[in-house]
Scaffold this active site. Structure first.
Site, PDB file in Angstrom:
ATOM      1  N   LYS A  45       0.952  -1.522  -0.178  1.00 29.10           N
ATOM      2  CA  LYS A  45      -0.164  -0.360  -0.048  1.00 29.10           C
ATOM      3  C   LYS A  45       0.877   1.218  -0.020  1.00 29.10           C
ATOM      4  CE  LYS A  45      -4.195  -2.529   0.633  1.00 29.10           C
ATOM      5  NZ  LYS A  45      -5.699  -2.174   0.030  1.00 29.10           N
ATOM      6  N   LYS A 133     -25.698  -5.328   1.084  1.00 26.27           N
ATOM      7  CA  LYS A 133     -25.940  -3.358   0.259  1.00 26.27           C
ATOM      8  C   LYS A 133     -27.185  -2.869   0.878  1.00 26.27           C
ATOM      9  CE  LYS A 133     -22.181  -3.704  -2.972  1.00 26.27           C
ATOM     10  NZ  LYS A 133     -21.864  -3.644  -4.491  1.00 26.27           N
TER      11      LYS A 133
END
Length: 309
Positions: A45, A133
């Site tokens: 990252k 969701k």
């Protein structure tokens, strides 16, 4: 001119997050990223972290599972944008709890970035993700948190390098010999940077408050047949086409392992059932991004595929 909202990102270093963070910073929003120590020290990252630093992103130590860090971070901002990954979708209830506790957030964007989960014909394993969701949507509404839900449809960067071929994973160039055709439903493809731009435009726009923001450019709407025809024109070849029936696709979904079964079940919703285009956007629940922001020049599918010619 009113000052721009302070925006906190949760899940900022993922595929979607890094684009929206960049759009936020470049639009001069005070931009905050909630980052764990493990993310900050992760060598995979580091390039993203370095880029955030160059954009003057403000780092806040914490993570999704540390309630105190969530509350502390949320107290410093006006808007919360979640871009957490697939496996963390249901855990966004932790963000909802923290937002309710602080009481200062004027807009929450939960992580969705795909089909409108209230208009899908789903099968497993996509059903689990769609249900997660939808569950977060209902929780946000029940908590009476101001929101914008984002239906960005298919990301070009994920799906177009393979020409949205259902059975091909990790393909970096479109096929030039054989292709598979699924159904006659139309998919909508959007470049990640364009979706990020639309999201940040919506942050302080009262027209997107408590609405679903759909990214539905007409020029990026293609069936499998349409997409193959476009690619044939570009590469100058006629491809060998095989057609998969709905029943065969359902059988393949049941027999495939992850992640292919997830990809196939998403394609079932999109290309067989046409779930990205088979309903109208009603003003009562949604707005369309390219109509709200006609000044934004988005990347078309035609233009995106030019890089592979």
């Amino acid at each position: 001119m009113a000052s721009k909202s302070k925006i906190l990102f949760i899940g900022s270093t993922g595929h979607v997050g890094k684009f929206v963070v960049e759009a936020s910073a470049k639009a001069s929003h005070p931009t905050y990223a909630l980052l764990s120590d493990s993310t900050l020290s992760d060598p995979t990252k580091s390039h993203i972290i370095d880029h955030f630093k160059s954009l003057k992103v403000i780092f806040i130590s914490g993570d999704l599972y540390n309630h105190e860090s969530l509350v502390m971070a949320i107290k410093q901002v006006d808007v919360v944008i979640s871009t957490v990954g697939h496996n963390l979708l249901a855990d966004q209830d932790r963000i909802i709890s923290a937002i309710k506790e602080t009481g200062n957030v004027k807009r929450f964007f939960p992580s969705e970035y795909g089909c409108d989960v209230d208009h899908v014909h789903d099968v497993e394993p996509a059903r689990t993700a769609f249900n997660a969701k939808a569950g977060i949507r209902r929780a946000v509404e029940a908590a009476q948190i101001p929101y914008t839900f984002v239906s960005s449809n298919l990301f070009s960067g994920w799906f177009l390098p393979s020409l949205a071929q259902p059975y091909l994973l990790e393909v970096v160039t479109p096929p030039e010999d054989k292709v598979t055709i699924l159904g006659d439903g139309k998919a909508i493809f959007n470049v990640e940077q364009d979706v990020a731009t639309y999201i940040i435009k919506a942050v302080d726009d009262p027209r997107t408050l408590n609405k679903i923001l759909y990214v539905r450019p007409l020029q990026n709407t293609y069936s499998c047949v349409d997409l193959v025809a476009l690619w044939e024109k570009k590469c100058g070849k006629i491809l060998d086409k095989s057609y998969v029936s709905e029943q065969q696709l359902l059988n393949d979904i049941r027999e495939a392992s992850f992640p292919l079964n997830l990809r196939l079940s998403i394609f079932y919703s999109v290309f067989v059932k046409g779930d990205q285009t088979n309903f109208d956007i009603e003003p009562s629940f949604g707005v369309e991004a390219t109509k709200l922001y006609p000044d934004i020049e988005y990347t078309t599918v035609d233009e995106f595929l030019n890089q592979f010619v």
